[in-house]
Design a protein around this motif. Structure first.
Motif, short mmCIF file in Angstrom:
data_model
loop_
_atom_site.label_atom_id
_atom_site.label_comp_id
_atom_site.label_asym_id
_atom_site.label_seq_id
_atom_site.Cartn_x
_atom_site.Cartn_y
_atom_site.Cartn_z
N HIS A 210 8.46 4.76 -1.06
CA HIS A 210 7.98 4.14 -2.28
C HIS A 210 6.99 5.07 -2.96
CE1 HIS A 210 9.68 0.25 -0.99
NE2 HIS A 210 9.25 0.60 0.20
N PRO A 211 7.03 5.18 -4.29
CA PRO A 211 6.03 6.00 -5.00
C PRO A 211 4.63 5.42 -4.80
CG PRO A 211 7.31 4.69 -6.55
CD PRO A 211 7.97 4.54 -5.21
N LEU A 212 3.66 6.29 -4.71
CA LEU A 212 2.29 5.87 -4.39
C LEU A 212 1.33 6.54 -5.36
CD1 LEU A 212 0.77 4.24 -2.13
CD2 LEU A 212 0.42 6.43 -0.99
N ARG A 213 0.30 5.79 -5.76
CA ARG A 213 -0.72 6.39 -6.63
C ARG A 213 -2.08 5.80 -6.29
NH1 ARG A 213 1.19 3.61 -12.33
NH2 ARG A 213 0.40 1.51 -11.94
N ARG A 214 -3.11 6.53 -6.69
CA ARG A 214 -4.49 6.13 -6.46
C ARG A 214 -5.06 5.57 -7.76
NH1 ARG A 214 -9.68 9.16 -6.05
NH2 ARG A 214 -10.91 8.30 -4.33
N THR A 215 -5.58 4.37 -7.72
CA THR A 215 -6.07 3.71 -8.92
C THR A 215 -7.50 4.14 -9.23
OG1 THR A 215 -6.94 1.78 -7.75
CG2 THR A 215 -4.61 1.74 -8.37
N GLU A 216 -7.98 3.75 -10.41
CA GLU A 216 -9.35 4.08 -10.79
C GLU A 216 -10.38 3.37 -9.93
OE1 GLU A 216 -9.80 3.27 -14.91
OE2 GLU A 216 -8.42 4.87 -15.56
N SER A 217 -9.97 2.27 -9.30
CA SER A 217 -10.88 1.54 -8.42
C SER A 217 -10.84 2.07 -6.99
CB SER A 217 -10.54 0.04 -8.43
OG SER A 217 -9.19 -0.17 -8.04
N HIS A 218 -10.25 3.25 -6.79
CA HIS A 218 -10.20 3.92 -5.50
C HIS A 218 -9.41 3.08 -4.48
CE1 HIS A 218 -13.11 6.66 -7.17
NE2 HIS A 218 -13.96 5.67 -7.39
N ARG A 219 -8.24 2.65 -4.88
CA ARG A 219 -7.31 1.98 -3.97
C ARG A 219 -5.93 2.60 -4.16
NH1 ARG A 219 -8.97 -2.64 -1.46
NH2 ARG A 219 -6.82 -3.25 -1.08
N LEU A 220 -5.08 2.41 -3.16
CA LEU A 220 -3.71 2.88 -3.25
C LEU A 220 -2.81 1.72 -3.67
CD1 LEU A 220 -3.38 5.13 -0.07
CD2 LEU A 220 -4.19 5.74 -2.35
N GLU A 221 -1.80 2.04 -4.46
CA GLU A 221 -0.85 1.01 -4.86
C GLU A 221 0.53 1.62 -5.08
OE1 GLU A 221 -1.82 -0.91 -8.51
OE2 GLU A 221 -1.27 0.82 -9.75
N VAL A 222 1.54 0.79 -4.87
CA VAL A 222 2.91 1.13 -5.24
C VAL A 222 3.17 0.49 -6.60
CG1 VAL A 222 5.34 0.77 -4.71
CG2 VAL A 222 3.75 1.34 -2.88
N PRO A 223 3.38 1.29 -7.66
CA PRO A 223 3.57 0.72 -8.99
C PRO A 223 4.76 -0.24 -9.02
CG PRO A 223 3.25 3.08 -9.12
CD PRO A 223 3.44 2.76 -7.68
N VAL A 224 4.58 -1.36 -9.69
CA VAL A 224 5.65 -2.37 -9.76
C VAL A 224 6.85 -1.83 -10.49
CG1 VAL A 224 6.23 -4.67 -10.61
CG2 VAL A 224 3.96 -4.23 -9.69
N ASP A 225 6.62 -1.08 -11.57
CA ASP A 225 7.75 -0.56 -12.36
C ASP A 225 8.58 0.43 -11.58
OD1 ASP A 225 6.82 -2.08 -14.43
OD2 ASP A 225 5.74 -0.43 -15.41
N ASP A 226 7.94 1.17 -10.66
CA ASP A 226 8.65 2.20 -9.91
C ASP A 226 9.26 1.68 -8.62
OD1 ASP A 226 7.97 4.03 -11.81
OD2 ASP A 226 6.15 4.67 -10.77
N ALA A 227 9.00 0.42 -8.28
CA ALA A 227 9.48 -0.10 -7.01
C ALA A 227 10.97 -0.37 -7.03
CB ALA A 227 8.74 -1.39 -6.66
N GLU A 228 11.52 -0.64 -8.23
CA GLU A 228 12.95 -0.94 -8.33
C GLU A 228 13.75 0.35 -8.20
OE1 GLU A 228 13.52 -2.93 -11.95
OE2 GLU A 228 12.23 -4.65 -11.45
N GLN A 229 14.83 0.28 -7.48
CA GLN A 229 15.70 1.43 -7.29
C GLN A 229 16.56 1.64 -8.53
OE1 GLN A 229 15.57 3.44 -4.71
NE2 GLN A 229 14.01 2.20 -3.70
N THR A 230 16.61 2.88 -9.00
CA THR A 230 17.43 3.19 -10.16
C THR A 230 18.86 3.46 -9.72
OG1 THR A 230 16.84 5.52 -9.95
CG2 THR A 230 15.48 4.18 -11.39
N ALA A 231 19.79 3.12 -10.60
CA ALA A 231 21.20 3.30 -10.29
C ALA A 231 21.57 4.78 -10.33
CB ALA A 231 22.05 2.53 -11.31
N VAL A 232 22.57 5.16 -9.54
CA VAL A 232 23.03 6.54 -9.50
C VAL A 232 23.81 6.85 -10.77
CG1 VAL A 232 24.43 8.21 -8.25
CG2 VAL A 232 23.13 6.47 -7.00
#
Length: 558
Positions: A210-232
């Motif tokens: 899963h894609p991962l990013r660090r937020t401005e509040s110094h936490r890690l999150e998996v973005p909701v928009d990127d969680a869905e799998q894109t079609a081939v």
């Protein structure tokens, strides 16, 4: 984080990753492993998880080799101090590291004392030092300790270096002893949370990323928009089309008849037209302008998207390590080394079919160049300037995932720092040097471990064995920061010498091997000879008998 009530009495909490990440549940009596390939993200996960536990009313314990550095990296220092002040968070450090590596059971014995109150979470940073030598002993002891106390245990494995061993492969023989194994991977500014296996409330989570990013509040999150799998995507009409610079072929090589050949970068951009999945081949020759090549790669990727294939072939010339990394960061799918034959070049070019560029591009080429290229600073810097420049270089290399090297070179007997520096000639931007009372420090930007020996031969006009008694190498971001923390602490306690004035007076390196010419009154004398340096010293560790394995420390004082 809010703890969710489950019917399972063993349910305890989860790792502090928000958003669309699967539930990284921590269950009492179980052991979990987290593999780190990005130090900043791992530190954020470590301390945010501990703080969440304390905020929920439970208590936690961390065994951390350098807590002050780690907490500063996470950006959560204020909350960690509050958790420690509330006595819900205990921080321990290894006091006798050499002994603890050979006797992992001492760790659990000391935990019985330091964790006399019920700690629901134990997080051990730097667990790789026990693997594989004492892995079975440590895991069995920790499992018994966790089961007895109803606690969850998380082991954080630090990367030993970008070109180090694969920790996931090293843990494979012990996978059955972990209830979950996951890792933080960072490549060219894009991070992912890779799950190898994890037993959660809804069952087994196996092999997910899963894609991962660090937020401005110094936490890690998996973005909701990127969680869905894109079609081939369906194959494009121009999937087999190849456009190449004519200079990618050597004089004796026959160009491929089906390829469209152009002369320069402008013609290549014009020929690409409305390309979708075309393969574009560029050359790097002795006469190539690297910046123009990199800009062309960036423009191609920006204009035609992620399905375009971009191949760069080295022709009688070689890209530097930092240049390779930047080219891949801003759009290239493949770099073909100059050593490969023409047949291998054609084979590799055909193998990129169907590949999609996996990285996120910077907003502009200038931004990419600024992030990747080292500062113009080079050569000797006074101690505090050296620390500042090194910290900036580490941040740049973290984005590109390039390897650096910090060397501490203790001086040979009888030499002063200025004596060794007079033979050091640094010509590459980003390579830095400084000194304390007894050693020379060298920072080599974008330098692999395998290239260090050649770099030292290039930098010093005398053999390093004659100038230095031994050599210490710090290769990972974690070990470099630890070494610099010790350097800075000594500089605060006692100001280290500033050799800027003496270094500026040096007109150039002294040729120590040059014979002194005989004068008229010394025609029968022998040329002046220099004394050979003593053999390199070998540092041997001193073991302290009876020293405790763990010691309680306060991050307020550290």
């Amino acid at each position: 984080m809010t703890f969710i009530t489950h019917n399972d009495p063993l349910f305890f909490g989860r790792l502090a990753i928000d958003g669309a990440c699967p539930d990284m549940t921590l269950r009492s009596g179980n052991i979990y492993a987290v593999l780190e390939e990005d130090e900043q993200l791992a530190d954020t996960l470590l301390w945010s998880t501990l703080i969440d536990v304390c905020d929920a009313g439970a208590s936690a314990c961390a065994i951390c080799p350098a807590p002050a550095i780690s907490i500063k990296q996470s950006g959560l220092a204020a909350r960690a101090l509050a958790a420690e002040a509330s006595r819900r968070l205990a921080i321990l450090s290894l006091d006798n590291r050499a002994e603890s590596i050979t006797n992992a059971e001492c760790i659990v014995e000391d935990l019985q004392y330091w964790c006399s109150d019920n700690k629901r979470l134990l997080l051990i940073d730097g667990a790789e030092q026990w693997f594989p030598q004492t892995a079975h002993t440590l895991l069995r002891s920790l499992h018994d300790w966790a089961t007895e106390r109803g606690a969850a245990v998380v082991l954080l494995f630090r990367a030993t270096g970008i070109n180090g061993t694969d920790m996931a492969a090293d843990l494979l023989p012990y996978a059955h002893m972990f209830s979950g194994i996951a890792g933080i991977k960072s490549r060219y500014g894009a991070a992912t949370w890779d799950i190898f296996h994890w037993f959660g409330p809804s069952g087994l989570i196996a092999k997910a990323s899963h894609p991962l990013r660090r937020t401005e509040s110094h936490r890690l999150e998996v973005p909701v928009d990127d969680a869905e799998q894109t079609a081939v995507a369906e194959p494009a009409a121009d999937e087999l089309k190849v456009i190449a610079q004519r200079s990618v072929f050597l004089p004796k090589e026959t160009p491929v008849a089906a390829w469209r050949l152009v002369e320069d970068h402008d013609s290549l951009l014009a020929e690409a037209g409305n390309a979708v999945a075309t393969t574009v081949v560029l050359s790097f020759t002795p006469g190539s302008n690297y910046i123009e090549l990199a800009r062309c790669v960036f423009n191609l990727r920006k204009r035609y998207g992620m399905r375009l294939k971009i191949v760069v072939r080295e022709v009688n010339s070689r890209l530097r390590y930092s240049q390779e990394t930047l080219i891949v960061r801003i759009g290239a799918n493949l770099i073909v080394p100059a050593e490969l034959t023409y047949a291998r070049f054609l084979s590799l070019t055909s193998m990129v079919q169907g590949i999609v560029f996996p990285h996120r591009l910077p907003a502009t080429f200038e931004q990419a160049l600024h992030q990747a290229m080292p500062e113009e600073e080079q050569g000797y810097l006074m101690p505090h300037e050296f620390s500042r420049a090194l910290a900036n270089a580490l941040e740049r290399s973290r984005i590109l995932h390039v390897q650096n090297a910090l060397l501490r070179l203790p001086l040979a007997y009888g030499l002063l720092p200025i004596d060794a520096l007079r033979y050091c000639n640094i010509k590459r931007a980003g390579d830095l040097a400084t000194a304390d009372d007894r050693s020379i420090y060298l920072f080599l930007y974008a330098c692999r471990e395998s290239d260090i020996d050649k770099a030292l031969e290039r930098l010093f006009s005398l053999p390093v064995a004659e100038l230095f008694s031994t050599e210490y190498r710090f290769l990972s971001v974690h070990t470099i920061r630890q070494a610099m923390a010790d350097f800075d602490e000594r500089n605060r306690q006692h100001a280290l010498p500033d050799l800027s004035a003496e270094f500026a007076l040096l007109a150039g390196p002294t040729e120590a091997t040059q014979n002194v010419p005989a004068t008229a009154t010394e025609k029968k004398g022998q040329p002046q000879q220099r004394y050979e340096a003593p053999p390199p010293a070998v540092r041997r560790p001193l073991f302290v008998n009876g020293a405790p394995t763990l010691a309680h420390i306060s991050i307020q004082s550290s």
